[in-house]
Design a protein around this motif. Structure first.
Motif, PDB file in Angstrom:
ATOM      1  N   TYR A 145      -1.793   3.013 -46.833  1.00 35.01           N
ATOM      2  CA  TYR A 145      -2.737   2.754 -45.832  1.00 35.01           C
ATOM      3  C   TYR A 145      -2.168   1.989 -44.581  1.00 35.01           C
ATOM      4  N   ALA A 146      -1.839   0.837 -45.347  1.00 32.65           N
ATOM      5  CA  ALA A 146      -1.097  -0.360 -44.100  1.00 32.65           C
ATOM      6  C   ALA A 146       0.135   0.430 -43.517  1.00 32.65           C
ATOM      7  N   GLY A 147       1.150   1.157 -44.146  1.00 31.62           N
ATOM      8  CA  GLY A 147       2.332   1.455 -43.756  1.00 31.62           C
ATOM      9  C   GLY A 147       3.497   0.670 -43.535  1.00 31.62           C
ATOM     10  N   HIS A 148       3.141  -0.583 -44.381  1.00 30.73           N
ATOM     11  CA  HIS A 148       4.128  -1.785 -44.151  1.00 30.73           C
ATOM     12  C   HIS A 148       4.075  -2.639 -45.480  1.00 30.73           C
ATOM     13  N   ASP A 149       5.083  -2.572 -45.924  1.00 23.83           N
ATOM     14  CA  ASP A 149       5.093  -3.523 -47.189  1.00 23.83           C
ATOM     15  C   ASP A 149       5.984  -4.819 -47.138  1.00 23.83           C
ATOM     16  N   ALA A 150       6.761  -5.078 -46.125  1.00 21.32           N
ATOM     17  CA  ALA A 150       7.392  -6.160 -45.895  1.00 21.32           C
ATOM     18  C   ALA A 150       6.714  -7.486 -45.643  1.00 21.32           C
ATOM     19  N   PRO A 151       6.695  -8.657 -45.961  1.00 22.76           N
ATOM     20  CA  PRO A 151       6.278 -10.034 -45.529  1.00 22.76           C
ATOM     21  C   PRO A 151       6.371 -10.207 -44.169  1.00 22.76           C
ATOM     22  N   THR A 152       6.034  -9.648 -43.199  1.00 22.56           N
ATOM     23  CA  THR A 152       6.159  -9.616 -41.600  1.00 22.56           C
ATOM     24  C   THR A 152       5.201  -8.990 -41.012  1.00 22.56           C
ATOM     25  N   ILE A 153       4.435  -9.767 -39.841  1.00 20.11           N
ATOM     26  CA  ILE A 153       3.443  -9.377 -39.076  1.00 20.11           C
ATOM     27  C   ILE A 153       3.629  -9.804 -37.725  1.00 20.11           C
ATOM     28  N   ALA A 154       4.071 -11.171 -37.524  1.00 22.90           N
ATOM     29  CA  ALA A 154       4.166 -11.817 -36.228  1.00 22.90           C
ATOM     30  C   ALA A 154       4.814 -12.841 -36.502  1.00 22.90           C
ATOM     31  N   ASP A 155       6.097 -13.108 -35.754  1.00 20.83           N
ATOM     32  CA  ASP A 155       6.994 -14.248 -35.664  1.00 20.83           C
ATOM     33  C   ASP A 155       6.524 -15.459 -35.016  1.00 20.83           C
ATOM     34  N   ARG A 156       5.226 -15.139 -34.278  1.00 21.99           N
ATOM     35  CA  ARG A 156       4.330 -16.151 -33.297  1.00 21.99           C
ATOM     36  C   ARG A 156       3.120 -15.633 -33.008  1.00 21.99           C
ATOM     37  N   LEU A 157       2.309 -16.802 -32.760  1.00 26.24           N
ATOM     38  CA  LEU A 157       0.813 -16.374 -32.349  1.00 26.24           C
ATOM     39  C   LEU A 157       0.771 -16.494 -31.003  1.00 26.24           C
ATOM     40  N   PRO A 158      -0.110 -15.660 -30.330  1.00 25.20           N
ATOM     41  CA  PRO A 158      -0.573 -15.542 -28.880  1.00 25.20           C
ATOM     42  C   PRO A 158      -0.689 -16.957 -28.310  1.00 25.20           C
ATOM     43  N   ALA A 159      -0.260 -17.103 -27.310  1.00 24.45           N
ATOM     44  CA  ALA A 159      -0.475 -18.529 -26.630  1.00 24.45           C
ATOM     45  C   ALA A 159      -1.790 -18.834 -26.024  1.00 24.45           C
ATOM     46  N   THR A 160      -2.447 -17.751 -25.851  1.00 23.83           N
ATOM     47  CA  THR A 160      -3.778 -17.901 -25.392  1.00 23.83           C
ATOM     48  C   THR A 160      -4.990 -18.448 -26.507  1.00 23.83           C
ATOM     49  N   ALA A 161      -5.482 -19.323 -26.196  1.00 22.39           N
ATOM     50  CA  ALA A 161      -6.686 -19.883 -27.222  1.00 22.39           C
ATOM     51  C   ALA A 161      -7.998 -18.798 -26.969  1.00 22.39           C
ATOM     52  N   MET A 162      -8.609 -18.459 -28.349  1.00 17.85           N
ATOM     53  CA  MET A 162      -9.669 -17.750 -28.491  1.00 17.85           C
ATOM     54  C   MET A 162     -10.924 -18.545 -28.735  1.00 17.85           C
ATOM     55  N   PRO A 163     -11.622 -19.011 -28.046  1.00 19.00           N
ATOM     56  CA  PRO A 163     -12.874 -19.909 -28.253  1.00 19.00           C
ATOM     57  C   PRO A 163     -13.866 -19.281 -29.061  1.00 19.00           C
ATOM     58  N   GLY A 164     -14.521 -19.854 -29.887  1.00 16.53           N
ATOM     59  CA  GLY A 164     -15.538 -19.296 -30.664  1.00 16.53           C
ATOM     60  C   GLY A 164     -15.090 -18.378 -31.850  1.00 16.53           C
ATOM     61  N   VAL A 165     -13.744 -18.343 -32.186  1.00 14.58           N
ATOM     62  CA  VAL A 165     -13.113 -17.609 -33.312  1.00 14.58           C
ATOM     63  C   VAL A 165     -13.055 -18.561 -34.345  1.00 14.58           C
ATOM     64  N   VAL A 166     -13.634 -18.194 -35.828  1.00 16.68           N
ATOM     65  CA  VAL A 166     -13.730 -18.897 -36.919  1.00 16.68           C
ATOM     66  C   VAL A 166     -12.470 -18.470 -37.947  1.00 16.68           C
ATOM     67  N   PRO A 173     -15.616 -24.176 -38.948  1.00 19.11           N
ATOM     68  CA  PRO A 173     -15.274 -24.647 -37.704  1.00 19.11           C
ATOM     69  C   PRO A 173     -14.499 -23.719 -36.700  1.00 19.11           C
ATOM     70  N   ASP A 174     -14.574 -23.925 -35.447  1.00 15.31           N
ATOM     71  CA  ASP A 174     -13.713 -23.042 -34.623  1.00 15.31           C
ATOM     72  C   ASP A 174     -12.115 -23.233 -34.620  1.00 15.31           C
ATOM     73  N   LEU A 175     -11.543 -22.116 -34.757  1.00 15.60           N
ATOM     74  CA  LEU A 175     -10.150 -22.319 -35.105  1.00 15.60           C
ATOM     75  C   LEU A 175      -9.476 -23.254 -34.038  1.00 15.60           C
ATOM     76  N   ALA A 176      -8.507 -24.198 -34.298  1.00 18.27           N
ATOM     77  CA  ALA A 176      -8.043 -24.942 -33.242  1.00 18.27           C
ATOM     78  C   ALA A 176      -6.658 -24.495 -33.200  1.00 18.27           C
ATOM     79  N   TRP A 177      -6.501 -23.245 -32.405  1.00 16.97           N
ATOM     80  CA  TRP A 177      -5.453 -22.656 -32.211  1.00 16.97           C
ATOM     81  C   TRP A 177      -3.949 -23.548 -31.683  1.00 16.97           C
ATOM     82  N   GLN A 178      -4.663 -24.633 -30.972  1.00 10.76           N
ATOM     83  CA  GLN A 178      -3.532 -25.617 -30.041  1.00 10.76           C
ATOM     84  C   GLN A 178      -2.818 -26.407 -31.301  1.00 10.76           C
ATOM     85  N   ARG A 179      -3.353 -26.314 -32.451  1.00 15.70           N
ATOM     86  CA  ARG A 179      -2.447 -27.254 -33.616  1.00 15.70           C
ATOM     87  C   ARG A 179      -1.916 -26.066 -34.585  1.00 15.70           C
TER      88      ARG A 179
END
Length: 481
Positions: free
Chosen positions: A300-321, A55-61
């Motif tokens: 290849y990644a150039g990064h090993d620490a368990p970090t990438i984003a401390d928050r997600l974009p506020a804008t929802a992306m419809p149709g993304v699964v 199903p589509d990702l429920a970004w708001q949740r």
């Protein structure tokens, strides 16, 4: 000396005769099942099918960030895989660490989801586009279609029938609740005439991988000797220089003549298929099957620490699964998948579409082998003999980067997303010719006009079938006597 030659010929004839009685039954099975496999593959779930069932990702949740999900999973390094998807109506992060351990974390409250119930599995199945009247058939630990070890991290599996006209059945892992396999009625029926007999893929044998490998190696190895002896005998008995009565090239009549002539014409093809099929088991580990190591992928990644984003974009992306979080060349990226199979590269902080320049992708690839230099850089807009589409989907255009290491390593990269699509070296490219080309005839000149490939393989299979059936008839008559 003449007595030694006569004795050798006698053993050659006897060996071919008695081994061939059983061998021709197997040969016939392989030729028939090989033609079926041209059109019906063994069931598997590719990523496009997996996306279509989500199903589509429920970004708001989503209240948990990727960084928090990795913290909840207790990771000390960036995982091999980090995805955000839906588990029925709940968004979850799916993580795969470098030890092969899979963890599912709720994107709502951060709890680990180790098990799902049968009712939850039915809820997951209802999102499948073919779902008509889903019902739980049974809980299976291992069956004919889920026999290989790739499904071990998800077992036991819920087998769910979708109630559609195609008889689709889903396998949902009780650990984590992920759809891992689907089959249709047609696939299940045709595979009993195709891949199962062709690969000797019966559950009782295939569940023991090392034993299955040895059985296939020895059976195909012995039958390869049958083919060699048959070609030798066929040439010894052929009247190529001095014809038999009425100008015949064979002294035989009836089924024996069919076996002799067909063997002279198609024997080399039979031997080629037997030899290449035997090589598919990689006897003696002759071919190095090198995947991408952890160190390579982390460079290849150039990064090993368990970090990438401390928050997600506020804008929802419809149709993304699905949203997959990756590092490429020290750049954090979010690769989102749409139900129709498209993928889009997104900045994980802003949510804006982004792209990686080809130079940046190649610069990241240069880190894969730090002790080797790049000596090849190609952008392929058409398939070639090493990157082609045959029974599998492959990206175009693609970047090919080659190194001057002793193994002459190549890597293929998706210029649109930066994904590392595969690695090959001298050994793998040799295997491509010794197995794929000889066994499947997957040459661009044939695949470019597909009916040519079909016609060639079917005609050669029919020739092999004539050799096999005539051998079965001859052997049966001798056994009766």
């Amino acid at each position: 000396m003449q007595s030694v030659v006569r004795r050798g010929k006698r053993w050659l004839y006897l060996g071919h005769r008695w081994l061939g009685i059983a061998g021709c039954l197997l040969f016939a099975m392989w030729f028939i099942s090989g033609v079926v496999m041209m059109y019906v593959a063994f069931p598997h779930l590719d990523k496009q099918e997996r996306w279509a069932a989500l199903p589509d990702l429920a970004w708001q949740r989503v209240t948990l960030s990727p960084d928090q999900a990795m913290q909840a999973a207790g990771l000390q390094h960036y995982p091999r895989e980090l995805r955000l998807v839906m588990l029925d109506t709940e968004p979850v992060y799916r993580l795969l660490d470098w030890r092969g351990q899979r963890t599912t974390v709720s994107a709502i409250d951060g709890r680990k989801i180790d098990q799902v119930s049968a009712d939850q599995a039915l809820g997951i199945a209802r999102h499948h586009p073919a779902a008509a009247a889903p019902r739980l058939i049974e809980t299976v630990d291992r069956d004919q279609w889920s026999v290989t070890s790739r499904y071990d991290p998800f077992r036991p599996l819920y087998l769910i029938g979708l109630g559609d006209a195609a008889g689709t059945e889903l396998y949902v892992g009780s650990r984590g609740g992920e759809i891992v396999l689907d089959t249709t009625r047609g696939e299940r029926v045709w595979n009993w005439l195709g891949a199962i007999p062709h690969w000797i893929y019966f559950t009782v044998l295939r569940q023991d991988g090392p034993l299955w490998r040895q059985v296939v190696l020895w059976v195909s190895g012995v039958l390869m000797l049958v083919a060699i002896s048959g070609i030798w005998i066929g040439l010894l008995r052929a009247g190529l220089r001095r014809r038999y009565a009425s100008g015949r090239v064979t002294p035989y009549r009836g089924w024996m003549a069919w076996h002799h002539i067909a063997g002279l014409i198609g024997g080399v093809v039979v031997l080629t298929w037997m030899f290449s099929g035997w090589l598919s088991m990689n006897p003696g580990e002759a071919f190095a099957r090198r995947g991408e190591s952890r160190d390579m992928l982390q460079r290849y990644a150039g990064h090993d620490a368990p970090t990438i984003a401390d928050r997600l974009p506020a804008t929802a992306m419809p149709g993304v699964v699905e949203a997959r979080f990756v590092w490429i060349g020290s750049t954090p990226l979010m690769l989102v998948a749409h139900r129709d199979g498209r993928q889009t590269l997104i900045d994980p902080q802003s949510g804006a579409p982004t792209r990686l320049p080809e130079d940046a992708i190649v610069a990241a690839a240069a880190r894969l082998l730090p002790d080797a230099a790049i000596v090849l850089r190609q952008r392929l807009d058409r398939y070639d003999v090493y990157w082609y589409q045959h029974h599998r989907q492959r990206v175009l255009p693609v970047l090919r980067v080659g190194f001057d290491d002793p193994a002459a390593t190549w890597v293929h990269l998706d210029p649109a997303t930066g994904e590392l699509l595969g690695r090959s070296d001298t050994s793998a490219r040799s295997y491509r010719w010794l197995f794929n080309a000889l066994h499947s005839f997957d040459l661009p000149v044939l695949l470019a006009w597909r009916p040519a490939w079909d016609l060639l393989v079917i005609v050669l299979s029919l020739a092999g079938l004539v050799i096999s059936i005539s051998g079965v008839v001859i052997g049966w008559r001798r056994l009766l006597r």
